[in-house]
Design an enzyme around this catalytic site. Structure first.
Site, PDB file in Angstrom:
ATOM      1  N   ILE A 114      41.234  38.139  63.033  1.00  0.00           N
ATOM      2  CA  ILE A 114      41.728  39.472  63.376  1.00  0.00           C
ATOM      3  C   ILE A 114      43.165  39.677  62.892  1.00  0.00           C
ATOM      4  O   ILE A 114      43.528  40.752  62.413  1.00  0.00           O
ATOM      5  CB  ILE A 114      41.580  39.691  64.896  1.00  0.00           C
ATOM      6  CG1 ILE A 114      40.094  39.927  65.207  1.00  0.00           C
ATOM      7  CG2 ILE A 114      42.418  40.871  65.394  1.00  0.00           C
ATOM      8  CD1 ILE A 114      39.715  39.736  66.644  1.00  0.00           C
ATOM      9  N   TYR A 153      41.487  29.883  78.943  1.00  0.00           N
ATOM     10  CA  TYR A 153      41.774  30.945  77.975  1.00  0.00           C
ATOM     11  C   TYR A 153      41.718  32.315  78.661  1.00  0.00           C
ATOM     12  O   TYR A 153      42.607  33.151  78.473  1.00  0.00           O
ATOM     13  CB  TYR A 153      40.744  30.857  76.843  1.00  0.00           C
ATOM     14  CG  TYR A 153      40.857  31.913  75.775  1.00  0.00           C
ATOM     15  CD1 TYR A 153      41.762  31.772  74.730  1.00  0.00           C
ATOM     16  CD2 TYR A 153      40.036  33.041  75.791  1.00  0.00           C
ATOM     17  CE1 TYR A 153      41.851  32.740  73.724  1.00  0.00           C
ATOM     18  CE2 TYR A 153      40.116  34.001  74.794  1.00  0.00           C
ATOM     19  CZ  TYR A 153      41.025  33.849  73.770  1.00  0.00           C
ATOM     20  OH  TYR A 153      41.109  34.800  72.786  1.00  0.00           O
ATOM     21  N   LYS A 160      44.634  35.135  79.163  1.00  0.00           N
ATOM     22  CA  LYS A 160      44.489  36.506  78.713  1.00  0.00           C
ATOM     23  C   LYS A 160      44.756  37.496  79.851  1.00  0.00           C
ATOM     24  O   LYS A 160      45.299  38.578  79.619  1.00  0.00           O
ATOM     25  CB  LYS A 160      43.095  36.724  78.096  1.00  0.00           C
ATOM     26  CG  LYS A 160      42.876  35.905  76.825  1.00  0.00           C
ATOM     27  CD  LYS A 160      43.827  36.361  75.734  1.00  0.00           C
ATOM     28  CE  LYS A 160      43.924  35.461  74.558  1.00  0.00           C
ATOM     29  NZ  LYS A 160      44.830  35.957  73.514  1.00  0.00           N
TER      30      LYS A 160
END
Length: 318
Positions: A52, A201, A205
């Site tokens: 990305i 993770y 986030k």
């Protein structure tokens, strides 16, 4: 509760986070939003040599922006730069080597960068999902070091440079995975209980989304946003989540589709008509909690997160 959250999230993901979800959402996109000339504007993108980050860098370079690629690996970074320059016909693409998991180096890089460069937009994209608990040479758990502490230090250190620019923005690439996690300030580095890299993770986030809200409230001159790119076919997904990739590979978004909202938030005038501090998916602000999931945190816990990060970050400041 975690079973409920995961089930609701996965059903939501199948509807919204896939390639089909993107194609459905894209029907309401305004093409003119990305019809912009970015010459004279400077963009920093972490984790920009693939996935990305690279897709966003290419779109920005195509529109004439100055692009600073922040990468760990020199070879891969240089290869990405050659590719971006070739496709965009924009020579104003620069490589900077930095490991986001090293807090000292993040401080040093940010200080040195702003002595010689202006910055209009910071895109916090670098991330990692390490599935076994690992500690860096500084004694910091690796996922937390990269995803949360590194992002916190880089953003904090570059705020003065951003404030000197016109229309400054910070875009943080979070994840819809954070919807299954409630902030846990009592165990930021996953020292208690069994370690689960995917949940670590997701917790990181969630922390990024909360930090985005806090920064927006504290620095009114800068437009902050966080976003979920959907489920995209990236090298990181293939290596960190091989089982998920195998099951979902035919439904995953392209890297460009995953990067679309990053680019929209970074360059479009439409993005800054939205309040600062929101969480986006497919160019729309969306909820940061699933219904009945009990993932909301108290203001006191959000304060504690920021205080803990500040304390830890400044320990490493040269």
């Amino acid at each position: 509760m975690s079973l409920y959250r995961n089930a609701v999230w996965f059903v939501k993901g199948l509807q919204e986070y896939t390639k089909a979800g993107y194609e459905a959402a894209a029907k309401r996109f305004v093409a003119a939003d990305l019809d912009v000339n970015l010459s004279g504007r400077s963009f920093m993108i972490t984790g920009a040599n693939s996935g990305i980050g690279k897709a966003a860098a290419l779109e920005i370079a195509k529109r004439g922006g100055t692009v600073h690629l922040i990468c760990r690996n020199k070879e891969r970074a240089e290869a990405a730069k050659v590719d971006i320059v070739e496709q965009s016909k924009n020579e104003d693409v620069h490589v900077h080597l930095l490991d986001m998991a090293s807090p000292r180096h993040v401080w040093e890089f940010a200080e040195s960068f702003q002595q010689n460069n202006s910055l209009h937009v910071l895109i916090n994209n670098a991330g990692c999902m390490v599935n076994q608990r690992e500690v860096t040479e500084d004694g910091v758990e690796k996922n937390f070091a990269t995803n949360t502490l590194g992002t916190y230090i880089l953003t904090t250190a570059l705020i003065p440079a951003l404030k000197k620019s016109q229309d400054p923005r910070v875009v943080t690439v979070s994840s819809g995975g954070m919807l299954v996690q409630k902030l846990n300030v009592d165990d930021l580095q996953f020292e208690k209980g069994a370690f689960d890299g995917t949940m670590a993770y997701a917790q990181n986030k969630r922390q990024q989304v909360i930090l985005t809200e806090r920064w927006a409230a504290q620095h009114k001159e800068i437009h902050f946003s966080s976003m979920h790119p959907g489920w995209a076919d990236t090298p990181a997904v293939r290596s960190s989540m091989p089982d998920f990739y195998e099951k979902m590979k035919n439904k995953l978004r392209t890297e460009a589709q995953g990067a679309d909202t990053v680019v929209w938030l970074a360059v479009s005038a439409a993005a800054t008509t939205q309040p600062s501090g929101l969480f986006f998916q497919d160019r729309m602000a969306v909820a940061t909690h699933l219904p009945l999931a009990f993932t909301r945190s108290t203001p006191a816990d959000k304060d504690r997160l920021q205080e803990a990060l500040e304390q830890l970050a400044y320990k490493f400041k040269p």
